[in-house]
Write an enzyme that holds these catalytic residues in place. Structure first.
Site, PDB file in Angstrom:
ATOM      1  N   GLU A 160      -5.114 -32.958 -18.002  1.00  0.00           N
ATOM      2  CA  GLU A 160      -5.830 -31.697 -18.223  1.00  0.00           C
ATOM      3  C   GLU A 160      -5.314 -30.997 -19.473  1.00  0.00           C
ATOM      4  OE1 GLU A 160      -5.870 -29.376 -14.596  1.00  0.00           O
ATOM      5  OE2 GLU A 160      -7.567 -30.538 -13.848  1.00  0.00           O
ATOM      6  N   GLU A 317     -10.601 -35.788 -10.346  1.00  0.00           N
ATOM      7  CA  GLU A 317      -9.885 -35.033  -9.316  1.00  0.00           C
ATOM      8  C   GLU A 317     -10.864 -34.101  -8.623  1.00  0.00           C
ATOM      9  OE1 GLU A 317      -6.570 -32.661 -10.565  1.00  0.00           O
ATOM     10  OE2 GLU A 317      -5.861 -34.173 -11.963  1.00  0.00           O
TER      11      GLU A 317
HETATM   12  C1  GLA Z   1      -5.239 -29.951 -11.610  1.00  0.00           C
HETATM   13  C2  GLA Z   1      -4.118 -30.884 -12.006  1.00  0.00           C
HETATM   14  C3  GLA Z   1      -3.407 -31.506 -10.846  1.00  0.00           C
HETATM   15  C4  GLA Z   1      -3.213 -30.482  -9.744  1.00  0.00           C
HETATM   16  C5  GLA Z   1      -4.542 -29.897  -9.352  1.00  0.00           C
HETATM   17  C6  GLA Z   1      -4.436 -28.911  -8.220  1.00  0.00           C
HETATM   18  O1  GLA Z   1      -6.433 -30.563 -11.462  1.00  0.00           O
HETATM   19  O2  GLA Z   1      -4.539 -31.890 -12.884  1.00  0.00           O
HETATM   20  O3  GLA Z   1      -2.165 -31.979 -11.302  1.00  0.00           O
HETATM   21  O4  GLA Z   1      -2.364 -29.489 -10.196  1.00  0.00           O
HETATM   22  O5  GLA Z   1      -5.049 -29.208 -10.453  1.00  0.00           O
HETATM   23  O6  GLA Z   1      -5.693 -28.398  -7.863  1.00  0.00           O
END
Ligand code: GLA
Length: 694
Positions: A160, A317
């Site tokens: 991210e 995710e």
């Molecule tokens: C993001 C991050 C993960 C985690 C999630 C929690 O998507 O990439 O590492 O922290 O949030 O919702």
């Protein structure tokens, strides 16, 4: 799935056997004795794509230059032996404490000039040369070691990028910003013109005087702010490229990073990023701070598909239940995780992955849901996870098909930065809410919407919506005008076409760039205070915004009955006839209509444009989406060419009652044959492989 970006030429193709079901796995948090059980349970659930080493840095390089890959070797081999493919993190997302202790200069600074410290994650400045040097050394080691590992199916650069650190205001960023500005403007005179620095005595005599837009007493120069956003997005993209370049030297496996196409993060211009990814991957979490989180999911998935140019993409995710970072972290209702997952698939995802595999026992995310909850396998959640894995297996044949849409909407991150500036006409309106409102309305009407960038080819669409596109380049506005001149139908909403790319107002009346096309001229904005309602002559209601419109050739469909623009046009329609047989239509909305009113206007526009809803608005809880092979394509190119055209109808029942709807074919979820009518139980999803004679 198998997908190749149209512009990618010889770039690697991400290919997975069927729809991937996956998760982030953080084995560093667990004793080795748990790993085997984890892999066994992954197999039980059908998990076949696992992201590793996302936050691995302090484990694999515990001290500067000292590497320990034993744990990662072992877990990769375990997964490989179990037939589970790996989405391998480069491990650079969060710097280890030894690095920030040794080089505190890599820490980021926020806009008031204060430093943000380690102890969380992503505590690094995107322009830091020192961070980049250490990070790339790590990537080199990881790529050298695993670049040819047979389990590695995908590279996951960092994590991210820009989630927390996108905008850094320190001196090193200031210097990088100046370099970026020099490349953009060449001379300081050009920069002065672009930024309008004759205002408030802001003329620069040298690039060296320029700072990032740190916190000021009065509002900041808006052009400077927009350029800083552009720079910051480019800076992280440059960082992505640097990791990519190292990976490429050791591996031909496709590379990506997880985007955040979401309502609360807006710092990266993903239209710029997307062409550089081997596959588009997105992270999406239901945002319960919004009035309608599921509508936002639908929007984000459509936008992610837009980034993938209509092709398949990876949901990298999402959560099985509650997250830990909202003020009120709501659990999902039984069936909701499955519904969310299949909505993403309906909208083009060929991979459904979660954060994370096993719920943490420690750390900030210990109350974040996971595939394997704290409660263990004797839980409803685990049973739903296993069930979802089986359902996705039954949908494998859908991979590579494309979503069918004949309505498009323009979306721009650059406009998001510009339109939501500090000194705008009203803080009662913001860009994303306008976009969401238009998208939600089309969704209620049963339309599937493609999100496209300004300037994109619109010729395949019956109807195009342009919500509050404040900043637009001449060439981008021209694409819209040409589309209408060629017979297209467009709906443009207020606060569009106002400025050029340098945030300079287009004089002569709003909405500058679209004035001629719309056959109107707006003399003045007249927003209203929060809570004030506006009524139109038709009885329709609106809030937040009105303006003093004059029709210059356009037909007036409705007028303001009250408020500061009473008597003036509120909704107009302009017919553009290039010749006797080609007639395009450009509608304009001069206010923020309430949902029912917006539905009425868009219903008319869609009907006139002959855009066909897939769903039926009389069944508002049922979302209907179709994916098909190229033979069925309405819009987009023909990436999924196939000899026998196939189409799949997704019926997603968000309501609390059973719904019946016309369909014929085989329900891939239940294995039942559907003759004429599909019955979709409350909260359930049905995926019908349609009979060819539909
Ligand atoms: C993001 C991050 C993960 C985690 C999630 C929690 O998507 O990439 O590492 O922290 O949030 O919702």
């Amino acid at each position: 799935m198998s997908t190749q970006h149209p512009a990618s030429g010889a770039r690697p193709v991400f290919s997975h056997d069927g729809i991937a079901f996956g998760c982030d796995y953080n084995p560093e948090q667990w004793d080795r004795s748990v790993w085997r059980e984890d892999v066994d349970l992954m197999r039980e659930a059908g998990v076949d794509l696992v992201a590793l080493n996302i936050f691995g840095w302090s484990h694999i390089e515990p001290r500067p230059g000292e590497y320990d890959f034993d744990g990662l070797d072992e877990i990769l081999d375990l997964l490989h032996a179990a037939g589970i493919r790996v989405n391998l993190g480069t491990g650079t997302a969060s710097a280890p404490p030894w690095l920030t202790a040794r080089h505190p200069e890599i820490l980021p600074q926020v806009e008031d000039g204060t430093t943000r410290f380690p102890g969380g994650r992503q505590a690094w400045c995107p322009s830091s040369a020192v961070f980049r040097r250490y990070a790339l050394e790590l990537v080199e080691k990881v790529a050298e070691r695993y670049g040819q590992h047979p389990a590695v199916e995908l590279w996951h650069v960092s994590n991210e990028l820009g989630c927390h650190n996108a905008l850094c205001y320190d001196d090193e960023s200031a210097e990088a910003f100046r370099v970026w500005l020099r490349a953009r403007y060449t001379t300081i005179e050009r920069l002065n013109t672009a930024w309008g620095t004759s205002f408030w005595s802001q003329q620069y005599s040298d690039f060296a005087e320029i700072l990032p837009p740190r916190l000021t007493l009065a509002s900041r120069n808006p052009s400077q702010v927009i350029d800083f956003h552009r720079f910051s997005s480019d800076e992280l993209l440059g960082y992505y490229r640097a990791e990519l370049e190292v990976l490429r030297r050791h591996s031909s496996v496709p590379v990506t990073t997880n985007f955040m196409v979401t309502a609360h993060i807006r710092n990266l211009d993903y239209w710029q990023w997307a062409p550089e990814m081997d596959v588009i991957a997105n992270d999406h979490y239901l945002d319960n701070r919004l009035a309608d989180p599921t509508a936002e999911l639908s929007f984000a998935a459509d936008l992610t598909r837009g980034l993938a140019q209509g092709g398949p993409w990876v949901l990298m995710e999402q959560s099985t239940g509650a997250v830990n970072w909202q003020p009120h972290n709501l659990a999902k209702a039984p069936g909701e995780m499955t519904r969310n997952s299949l909505t993403h698939v309906a909208k083009g995802a060929d991979a459904v992955c979660f954060f994370q595999w096993r719920a943490s026992l420690q750390g900030s995310e210990k109350f974040h849901s996971a595939l394997l909850p704290h409660a263990g396998t004797d839980s409803d959640l685990w049973r739903e996870v296993v069930d979802l894995g089986h359902t996705l297996d039954r949908l494998d044949e859908i991979t590579g098909t494309r979503v069918q849409a004949d309505v498009a909407m323009l979306f721009s991150w650059e406009n998001w930065w510009a339109a939501d500036g500090e000194s705008r006409p009203s803080h009662g309106v913001d860009y994303l809410s306008q976009v969401h409102a238009a998208h939600a309305s089309l969704r209620r009407l049963g339309h599937t919407v493609d999100l496209v960038r300004p300037g994109a080819d619109l010729s395949a669409y019956k109807l195009v919506i342009v919500p509050s596109l404040y900043l637009v380049r001449d060439a981008e506005a021209e694409v819209v005008s040409n589309y209408v001149a060629a017979g297209g139908h467009v709906v443009i909403t207020f606060f569009s076409g106002i400025v050029d790319e340098e945030d300079r107002v287009r004089a002569g009346g709003y909405p500058g760039a679209f004035r001629e096309l719309l056959g109107i001229n707006v003399e003045e904005f007249a927003p209203v205070l929060p809570g004030q309602r506006l009524t139109l002559a038709s009885g329709m209601t609106a809030t937040a915004w009105s303006e003093r419109v004059r029709a210059r050739g356009a037909e007036v469909l409705d007028t303001f009955a009250d408020g500061p623009s009473a008597g003036r046009p509120a909704i107009t329609r302009n017919v553009v006839a290039s010749n006797s047989s080609t007639r395009g239509v450009a509608r304009y909305l001069a206010t923020s209509l309430d949902p029912d009113a917006l539905d009425a206007v868009l219903r008319d526009a869609a009907a006139e444009a002959s855009a066909h809803p897939q769903g039926d608005e009389r069944e508002p809880g049922l979302e209907v989406i179709r994916r098909a092979t190229a033979g069925h394509a309405i819009a987009g190119d023909t990436a999924a060419a196939s000899d026998t055209p196939r189409s799949y109808l997704f019926l997603i029942n968000h309501s609390a009652h059973d719904v019946e709807t016309p369909a014929r074919g085989l329900d891939l979820v239940t294995g039942d044959t559907v003759d004429n009518i599909a019955r979709v139980p409350a909260g359930a999803v049905r995926v019908i492989r349609e009979d060819p004679a539909r």
